[in-house]
Design a protein around this motif. Structure first.
Motif, PDB file in Angstrom:
ATOM      1  N   PHE A  61     -55.682   4.880 -95.714  1.00 42.04           N
ATOM      2  CA  PHE A  61     -56.934   5.173 -96.406  1.00 42.04           C
ATOM      3  C   PHE A  61     -56.729   6.331 -97.369  1.00 42.04           C
ATOM      4  O   PHE A  61     -56.025   7.288 -97.071  1.00 42.04           O
ATOM      5  CB  PHE A  61     -58.043   5.575 -95.421  1.00 42.04           C
ATOM      6  N   TYR A  62     -57.401   6.224 -98.504  1.00 38.81           N
ATOM      7  CA  TYR A  62     -57.608   7.350 -99.412  1.00 38.81           C
ATOM      8  C   TYR A  62     -59.081   7.696 -99.256  1.00 38.81           C
ATOM      9  O   TYR A  62     -59.944   6.921 -99.668  1.00 38.81           O
ATOM     10  CB  TYR A  62     -57.268   6.932-100.834  1.00 38.81           C
ATOM     11  N   ILE A  63     -59.386   8.832 -98.623  1.00 39.58           N
ATOM     12  CA  ILE A  63     -60.767   9.067 -98.227  1.00 39.58           C
ATOM     13  C   ILE A  63     -61.130  10.552 -98.292  1.00 39.58           C
ATOM     14  O   ILE A  63     -61.243  11.209 -97.245  1.00 39.58           O
ATOM     15  CB  ILE A  63     -61.062   8.437 -96.852  1.00 39.58           C
ATOM     16  N   PRO A  64     -61.304  11.107 -99.502  1.00 41.24           N
ATOM     17  CA  PRO A  64     -61.686  12.514 -99.600  1.00 41.24           C
ATOM     18  C   PRO A  64     -63.084  12.801 -99.065  1.00 41.24           C
ATOM     19  O   PRO A  64     -63.404  13.940 -98.722  1.00 41.24           O
ATOM     20  CB  PRO A  64     -61.598  12.806-101.096  1.00 41.24           C
ATOM     21  N   SER A  65     -63.927  11.755 -98.986  1.00 42.20           N
ATOM     22  CA  SER A  65     -65.246  11.915 -98.373  1.00 42.20           C
ATOM     23  C   SER A  65     -65.785  10.530 -98.030  1.00 42.20           C
ATOM     24  O   SER A  65     -65.288   9.514 -98.531  1.00 42.20           O
ATOM     25  CB  SER A  65     -66.211  12.633 -99.319  1.00 42.20           C
ATOM     26  N   LYS A  72     -64.843   4.536 -94.869  1.00 46.18           N
ATOM     27  CA  LYS A  72     -64.250   3.286 -95.341  1.00 46.18           C
ATOM     28  C   LYS A  72     -63.813   2.474 -94.137  1.00 46.18           C
ATOM     29  O   LYS A  72     -63.486   3.028 -93.088  1.00 46.18           O
ATOM     30  CB  LYS A  72     -63.031   3.561 -96.234  1.00 46.18           C
ATOM     31  N   GLN A  73     -63.784   1.163 -94.320  1.00 47.21           N
ATOM     32  CA  GLN A  73     -63.328   0.280 -93.248  1.00 47.21           C
ATOM     33  C   GLN A  73     -62.309  -0.698 -93.812  1.00 47.21           C
ATOM     34  O   GLN A  73     -62.410  -1.152 -94.953  1.00 47.21           O
ATOM     35  CB  GLN A  73     -64.513  -0.493 -92.661  1.00 47.21           C
ATOM     36  N   ASN A  74     -61.299  -0.984 -92.972  1.00 48.73           N
ATOM     37  CA  ASN A  74     -60.302  -1.975 -93.341  1.00 48.73           C
ATOM     38  C   ASN A  74     -59.858  -2.683 -92.062  1.00 48.73           C
ATOM     39  O   ASN A  74     -59.037  -2.172 -91.301  1.00 48.73           O
ATOM     40  CB  ASN A  74     -59.113  -1.309 -94.028  1.00 48.73           C
ATOM     41  N   GLY A  75     -60.439  -3.832 -91.814  1.00 52.78           N
ATOM     42  CA  GLY A  75     -60.095  -4.582 -90.601  1.00 52.78           C
ATOM     43  C   GLY A  75     -60.503  -3.829 -89.344  1.00 52.78           C
ATOM     44  O   GLY A  75     -61.655  -3.431 -89.196  1.00 52.78           O
ATOM     45  N   ARG A  76     -59.508  -3.615 -88.472  1.00 52.32           N
ATOM     46  CA  ARG A  76     -59.801  -2.922 -87.200  1.00 52.32           C
ATOM     47  C   ARG A  76     -59.835  -1.410 -87.355  1.00 52.32           C
ATOM     48  O   ARG A  76     -60.117  -0.686 -86.401  1.00 52.32           O
ATOM     49  CB  ARG A  76     -58.730  -3.291 -86.168  1.00 52.32           C
ATOM     50  N   LEU A  77     -59.539  -0.926 -88.537  1.00 53.27           N
ATOM     51  CA  LEU A  77     -59.492   0.506 -88.784  1.00 53.27           C
ATOM     52  C   LEU A  77     -60.674   0.952 -89.633  1.00 53.27           C
ATOM     53  O   LEU A  77     -61.105   0.214 -90.534  1.00 53.27           O
ATOM     54  CB  LEU A  77     -58.215   0.887 -89.523  1.00 53.27           C
TER      55      LEU A  77
END
Lengths: 110, 118
Positions: A47-51, A54-59
């Protein structure tokens, strides 16, 4: 300099279990990424997630920048999820470098 | 999906020898990086490279190290006179823009070169 601490340092799960990994950072950041380092040493960008969230499948991942932490959630863990999970932050617009956290070593058993 | 490729995957060298680690970044990326990871430790930044020059380097990146983009596709890390403590996994990475900039531009890492100095 900025400190990036991850918890727990080690986690052992049975296949099918859920988990939450935490990343705390000591200063405001402009960039936060989660990586999975598999047993062969490869660093895979999760993930690129500064704030935000986010979801991607099981993560999924959530970063609360104002409180200086990020969480990585995993559901229904599989043995292939084993490895080390790193968060990495970039402190400001004036620097190129990512500062990596201490990592969480995850082992998932069948 | 395009990826960063590194060669060789494993390099063994004797102390005092020079090594060159090679990387081919993703083709439309503009920023290039080298990181290293000593066995069992966290990943550390070495150097960033943009517009054919070093834009930032860490304290680790001393005169023993140099980087070069010899042509339009390769990006190399040279380590002169290797020491035992240079043994580590070396990762190349690239990004389309500055990771902390206004664009969503994560770093993409190669699979690494494991350097063993004997």
């Amino acid at each position: 300099g900025i400190q990036v601490e991850q918890s727990p340092p080690d986690l052992i799960l049975q296949e099918g279990a859920n988990s939450t990994l935490r990343c705390n950072f000591s200063d405001s950041v402009n960039n936060l990424q989660w990586f999975h380092q598999n047993p062969w040493g490869q660093l895979i960008n999760l993930f690129y997630i500064p704030s935000g969230t986010k979801q991607n499948g099981r993560l999924s991942a959530t970063t609360v920048a104002t409180e200086r932490y990020s969480l990585l959630y995993s559901s229904s863990s599989q043995t292939t999820d084993s490895g080390v999970y790193f968060c990495a932050v970039e402190k400001s617009y004036n620097t190129d470098k990512l500062i990596f956290g201490t990592g969480t070593r995850l082992q998932v058993f069948p | 999906e395009p990826e960063v490729t590194q060669t060789p995957s494993h390099q063994v060298t004797q102390m005092g020898q020079e090594v060159i680690l090679r990387c081919v970044p993703i083709s439309n990326h503009l920023y290039f990086y080298w990181y290293r990871q000593i066995l069992g430790q966290k990943v550390e930044f070495l150097v960033s490279f943009y517009n054919n020059e070093i834009s930032e380097k860490s304290e680790i990146f001393d005169d023993q190290f140099s980087v070069e983009r010899p042509d339009g596709s390769n990006f190399t890390l040279k380590i002169r006179s290797t020491k035992l403590e240079d043994s580590a996994m070396y990762f190349c990475a690239s990004s389309e823009a500055l990771p902390g900039g206004f664009d969503n531009s994560p770093l993409h890492f190669g699979n690494g070169t494991r350097l063993t100095v004997t």
